[in-house]
Structure formats: C-alpha cells, structure tokens
Scaffold this active site. Sequence first.
Site, short mmCIF file in Angstrom:
data_model
loop_
_atom_site.label_atom_id
_atom_site.label_comp_id
_atom_site.label_asym_id
_atom_site.label_seq_id
_atom_site.Cartn_x
_atom_site.Cartn_y
_atom_site.Cartn_z
N GLY A 31 -2.44 1.78 5.65
CA GLY A 31 -2.48 1.06 5.15
C GLY A 31 -1.15 0.39 4.49
O GLY A 31 -0.59 -0.77 6.12
N VAL A 32 -0.76 -0.01 3.54
CA VAL A 32 0.41 -0.87 3.25
C VAL A 32 1.72 -0.53 4.14
O VAL A 32 2.39 -0.92 4.32
CB VAL A 32 0.43 -0.81 1.44
N ASP A 33 1.69 0.79 4.08
CA ASP A 33 2.99 1.69 4.17
C ASP A 33 3.16 1.17 5.67
O ASP A 33 4.52 0.68 6.55
CB ASP A 33 2.93 3.09 3.97
N GLY A 124 -6.39 3.48 -2.09
CA GLY A 124 -6.62 3.09 -0.74
C GLY A 124 -6.47 4.82 0.06
O GLY A 124 -8.29 5.26 -0.59
N1 AR6 Z 1 -0.83 -5.53 0.92
C1 AR6 Z 1 -0.69 -5.38 -0.17
N2 AR6 Z 1 -1.94 -3.81 -0.27
C2 AR6 Z 1 -2.84 -3.11 1.09
C3 AR6 Z 1 -2.03 -4.20 2.31
C4 AR6 Z 1 -1.04 -5.17 2.27
N3 AR6 Z 1 -0.71 -5.51 2.89
N4 AR6 Z 1 -3.11 -2.98 3.23
C5 AR6 Z 1 -3.42 -2.53 1.89
N5 AR6 Z 1 -3.86 -2.50 0.90
P1 AR6 Z 1 -3.16 2.51 0.96
P2 AR6 Z 1 -2.40 4.78 -0.55
C6 AR6 Z 1 -3.83 -2.31 -0.51
O1 AR6 Z 1 -3.80 3.51 1.86
O2 AR6 Z 1 -3.66 5.01 -1.08
C7 AR6 Z 1 -0.22 5.86 4.07
O3 AR6 Z 1 -1.16 5.81 5.29
C8 AR6 Z 1 -5.27 -1.34 -0.47
O4 AR6 Z 1 -6.31 -1.53 -0.29
O5 AR6 Z 1 -2.65 1.54 1.60
O6 AR6 Z 1 -1.21 5.02 -1.54
C9 AR6 Z 1 0.63 6.23 3.39
O7 AR6 Z 1 1.56 6.36 4.34
C10 AR6 Z 1 -5.06 -0.25 -1.61
O8 AR6 Z 1 -5.85 -1.36 -2.23
O9 AR6 Z 1 -2.41 3.22 -0.24
C11 AR6 Z 1 -0.19 7.32 2.80
O10 AR6 Z 1 -0.45 8.37 3.86
C12 AR6 Z 1 -3.50 -0.12 -1.74
O11 AR6 Z 1 -3.00 -0.96 -0.51
C13 AR6 Z 1 -1.11 7.02 2.35
O12 AR6 Z 1 -1.67 5.70 2.68
C14 AR6 Z 1 -3.02 1.10 -1.18
O13 AR6 Z 1 -3.79 1.61 -0.42
C15 AR6 Z 1 -0.75 7.01 1.52
O14 AR6 Z 1 -2.57 5.88 0.36
#
Ligand code: AR6
Length: 170
Positions: A31-33, A124
């Site tokens: 994801g964003v991480d 996400g």
């Molecule tokens: N820019 C902005 N938002 C984004 C991006 C980006 N580049 N990529 C994804 N999103 P998630 P969580 C959005 O899954 O649910 C990771 O593996 C996405 O559409 O990134 O908090 C971490 O290491 C969603 O709306 O984070 C943790 O293990 C939002 O960001 C776990 O995922 C959050 O999605 C955290 O899960």
Amino acid sequence: MKIEVIQGDIIKVEVDVIVNATNSSLLGGGGVDGAIHRVGGSKILEDCQKIRNRQGKCKTGEAVITTAGNLPAKKVIHTVGPVYNGGQRLEKEKELLANCYKNSLELAKENNFKSIAFPNISTGIYKFPRELAAQIAIKTVKENTVLEKVIFVCFDDENYKIYKNYLEKE
Ligand code: AR6
C-alpha cells in the site's frame, strides 16, 4: 486552519510532512507504506530501524518521525492504524484510528511544521470502513487545529468522493 482534499499519490505532495500508514514493525509493507519506502529510498528504512532499536515496535495509534529521503516532503510521520475486525472491537478501533491523526498532528506541531498530508489510514489492507474512517479523520483533525494546512490525499475514487462530500457539506 485550511483543510483540503485531493485525489492522487501522497509521495508527490509538497508539504512539510506526509503521513505513512504503516504497521507496528515499522519495517515497510504494501500500500502507501510500500510506495513511500520505494520512492523515498533506503534512508527512511534506516531511520525506522534506528527507532526500532531505540523503542521496539510502534504501538497502534502511535506515531514516529523519520527523514523523507528522496520525497519532496521534509519528513515522514509513520503511524500504525488499527486493523478492522468486522466491528467486534469497534469503539476501541475508532479510538485508535483517531489517535493516529491526533498523534501525527502533535508530532508535526512539535517539529514546527505548518502543513501535513494524510492518506486514508486503515482503509486499505486494514479494511476499516471508508465512511467511518473519513468521519473520524475529519472530526479529529478539526478538533486538533494546530497547523495551517491539512491535506487529505485520497488514492481511490471512493474515498475521494466520501471526503469531498463531507467537507463540502460543512
Ligand atoms: N498515496 C496515497 N494513498 C495511497 C497510496 C499512495 N501512494 N497507496 C495506497 N493508498 P494501505 P492500511 C491508500 O493499505 O489500510 C501496509 O502493508 C489506499 O487506497 O496503504 O492502513 C502497511 O505496512 C488506502 O485508502 O494502509 C500495513 O501493514 C489507504 O492508502 C498495512 O498496509 C491506506 O491503505 C496498513 O494498512
């Protein structure tokens, strides 16, 4: 305080500090991480490792700060959102999600930053319901008006529509 919503990729946003939705290991993920570490480069992970060595894992709802490496922002705040468990511990999960926003804003203030960009934490991989997460994010930011500008960066259409709707209503 000005609140904005944009649709896009948080790694491109030019603010003092961007927030990463990470996990308690602080050592990266998807994801964003994944995007932040991939584009920001190894300096971010090095800082995360130093924090790990100092304090161990990062608890859910808490936040830590590192360099932003190659990203346009000055720093990255890493916060750990709650995993949504189908509503079984909803009150606790809501509180933990609010803490992510609160603690990130506090850390930005301590560092004298004026602008911050948030992704939609926990919506996400952690599966928090988008509507509820948006309500919590907006409410918490409004109750903790410590910076000049807060940008909610929505990656997907659904979140963008939800935020637009809530912010235009007011
Ligand atoms: N820019 C902005 N938002 C984004 C991006 C980006 N580049 N990529 C994804 N999103 P998630 P969580 C959005 O899954 O649910 C990771 O593996 C996405 O559409 O990134 O908090 C971490 O290491 C969603 O709306 O984070 C943790 O293990 C939002 O960001 C776990 O995922 C959050 O999605 C955290 O899960």
